[in-house]
Design an enzyme around this catalytic site. Structure first.
Site, PDB file in Angstrom:
ATOM      1  N   GLY A   1      18.497  -0.710   6.001  1.00 27.34           N
ATOM      2  CA  GLY A   1      17.324   0.047   5.606  1.00 27.34           C
ATOM      3  C   GLY A   1      16.157  -0.915   5.449  1.00 27.34           C
TER       4      GLY A   1
ATOM      5  N   CYS B   1       3.547   4.694 -19.788  1.00 27.88           N
ATOM      6  CA  CYS B   1       3.809   4.201 -21.135  1.00 27.88           C
ATOM      7  C   CYS B   1       5.164   3.498 -21.200  1.00 27.88           C
ATOM      8  CB  CYS B   1       3.738   5.341 -22.138  1.00 27.88           C
ATOM      9  SG  CYS B   1       2.074   5.992 -22.250  1.00 27.88           S
TER      10      CYS B   1
ATOM     11  N   ARG C   1      10.569  -1.156  -7.848  1.00 26.51           N
ATOM     12  CA  ARG C   1      11.367  -2.378  -7.757  1.00 26.51           C
ATOM     13  C   ARG C   1      10.976  -3.469  -8.769  1.00 26.51           C
ATOM     14  NH1 ARG C   1      11.723  -5.361  -3.911  1.00 26.51           N
ATOM     15  NH2 ARG C   1      13.955  -5.718  -3.931  1.00 26.51           N
TER      16      ARG C   1
HETATM   17  C1  LIG Z   1      21.323   1.506   0.403  1.00 21.59           C
HETATM   18  C2  LIG Z   1      22.378   1.483   1.434  1.00 21.59           C
HETATM   19  C3  LIG Z   1      22.137   0.883   2.683  1.00 21.59           C
HETATM   20  C4  LIG Z   1      20.858   0.173   3.030  1.00 21.59           C
HETATM   21  O1  LIG Z   1      20.686  -0.984   2.282  1.00 21.59           O
HETATM   22  P1  LIG Z   1      19.516  -2.022   2.662  1.00 21.59           P
HETATM   23  O2  LIG Z   1      19.633  -3.058   1.595  1.00 21.59           O
HETATM   24  O3  LIG Z   1      18.251  -1.260   2.593  1.00 21.59           O
HETATM   25  O4  LIG Z   1      19.798  -2.537   4.026  1.00 21.59           O
HETATM   26  C5  LIG Z   1      23.132   0.959   3.626  1.00 21.59           C
HETATM   27  N1  LIG Z   1      24.307   1.569   3.359  1.00 21.59           N
HETATM   28  C6  LIG Z   1      24.575   2.144   2.185  1.00 21.59           C
HETATM   29  C7  LIG Z   1      25.882   2.792   1.975  1.00 21.59           C
HETATM   30  C8  LIG Z   1      23.628   2.119   1.176  1.00 21.59           C
HETATM   31  O5  LIG Z   1      23.906   2.689  -0.007  1.00 21.59           O
END
Ligand SMILES: *Cc1c(COP(=O)(O)O)cnc(C)c1O
Length: 421
Positions: free
Chosen positions: A273, A340, A309
């Site tokens: 991701g 807050c 984050r």
């Molecule tokens: C969050 C997640 C991802 C993606 O993680 P990244 O750190 O954004 O690459 C992939 N697979 C699963 C099962 C996740 O929960």
């Protein structure tokens, strides 16, 4: 280095006009950058037949972005009903979708099987009898336990809630096969924001060793291994970027050796991701207040509802002030939102050029786990999302939330029961 020079060159000259037209705050994503990263990932594994990225929808669940990912040939990794619906609306069906849920409900099983189905990636052995109808293709998420150390965001595998334990993995496949599964995959996800490519190579090696052993024990041949996501991006100026090419070369070698020994080779799947979209988004905010108390606080017009984050993980996001040269002297400030909560800060004790009300600040690397993670605590609304398209034009791809959105779930008609009849 956070945020590429090419993205800056495309965005910064036109940013004042965009901010003027749409109003701040907003996240803006770079279509050219996203496509380039996607192309590079596909190229990295072009020698491996059947390689596929399943983009982790939760990182940036916007249909316009998912449409780009589908055009790049990607599938989607989903872990909720909403994410399955988003993936299907982007054109994915059947094995274009990987459903990686945990603590799965009946409704989620039904959604995973509906509308042409998906690849079911089971998180526990106890779920095998709970799958309403065992699909032909089944996958398990593997948790290696003490054999691997995790990293800081995802935690130590022994303490993690995810995945099938090592001592249950063979029995999990035996039970799935007994219920009718005929095709098999295996998955794991052990890292998050990991900058050392060797961690991903070790994960591929671990899964290859595992399927070698499972085949010896129960004769299953695996169609794919899915090494998960977790590839890191350089949030800090002195972080070095993830070495995608080295990862590709070493994993390709491992797979060749495996083919030589086993006489077959599973397909390689990934589900990144952050790596795909993280660097290709920025949160654009305007300074609205300057407060000089014990420290200097620069108040901006967004808060942690737009980007969690820093508050949750203490994560660093690089910040630049538009049109102000950092070479001309810096002052140390906290950049804060209006929630807050004292952890509602985008930056703590950060050297930045002197900021005045009205200045535009770019908070880098918000293209993954940015807008998507936002929440409504304290009645704070989430901002809009824009796309800087490859034709140079800008498109609104999500409007800002309104008070009506915030009130939409309140119950104005009375719905009352008396539990003591
Ligand atoms: C969050 C997640 C991802 C993606 O993680 P990244 O750190 O954004 O690459 C992939 N697979 C699963 C099962 C996740 O929960």
């Amino acid at each position: 280095m956070p945020m590429s020079q090419a993205f800056k060159d495309r965005l910064y000259p036109v940013l004042p006009g965009i901010a003027e037209h749409y109003g701040t705050p907003f996240h803006i994503y770079d279509e050219i950058g996203i496509r380039e990263t996607a192309r590079r990932l596909n190229e990295t594994f072009s020698g491996l037949e059947g390689f596929r990225e399943y983009y982790a929808v939760k990182a940036l669940p916007n249909p316009r972005i998912l449409g780009i990912m589908a055009q790049m040939g990607f599938g989607f990794d989903c872990s909720s009903i909403a994410e399955l619906v988003l993936g299907r609306r982007a054109g994915a069906k059947g094995e274009d979708l990987m459903f990686t849920s945990n603590n799965t409900s009946r409704a989620e099983f039904r959604a995973a099987a509906a509308d042409g189905g998906s690849i079911l990636n089971l998180d526990d052995i106890s779920l095998v009898p709970k799958v309403p109808e065992m699909p032909e293709l089944i996958c398990f998420r593997y948790n290696p336990g003490p054999q691997r150390s995790g990293n800081s965001i995802i935690g130590n595998p022994v303490e993690a809630k995810y995945g099938v334990a090592h001592h249950q993995i063979i029995e999990a496949y035996v039970q799935a096969r007994r219920r009718g599964a005929k095709r098999f995959g295996i998955h794991t996800m052990l890292a998050s924001n990991e900058l050392d490519y060797r961690y991903m190579v070790q994960t591929a090696e671990m899964l290859l060793d595992l399927i070698r052993w499972i085949r010896k024990e129960i004769g299953i041949v695996f169609e794919f291994i899915n090494i998960g996501g977790g590839l890191g991006i350089p949030y800090r100026p002195d972080d070095s970027p993830f070495d995608l090419r080295a990862m590709g070369d070493e994993i390709r070698q491992l797979m060749q050796v495996f083919r030589g020994q086993e006489g077959y080779c599973p397909k390689l799947y990934m589900e990144s991701g952050r790596y795909m979209t993280g660097p290709h988004g920025v949160l654009v905010v305007r300074a609205i207040n300057r407060k000089d108390i014990y420290r200097t606080h620069i108040g901006v017009d967004a808060c942690m509802s737009a980007l969690m984050r820093p508050a949750i993980y203490g994560a660093y996001h690089h910040i630049e002030v538009l049109g102000k040269d950092p070479g001309l002297g810096l002052e140390t400030v906290d950049v804060v939102g209006s929630l807050c909560e004292n952890n509602d800060k985008f930056a703590i004790q950060r050297p930045l050029p002197p900021i005045e009300d009205g200045d535009i600040l770019c908070i880098h690397d918000t293209g993954a786990h940015g807008h998507a993670m936002g929440f409504n605590y304290n009645g704070k609304l989430r901002p809009k999302e824009l796309l800087l398209r490859r034709d140079g034009r800008v498109e609104l791809i999500r409007r800002a939330e309104t008070l009506d959105d915030y009130f939409a779930t309140l119950q104005f008609d009375r719905d009352i029961i008396d539990p003591n009849p």
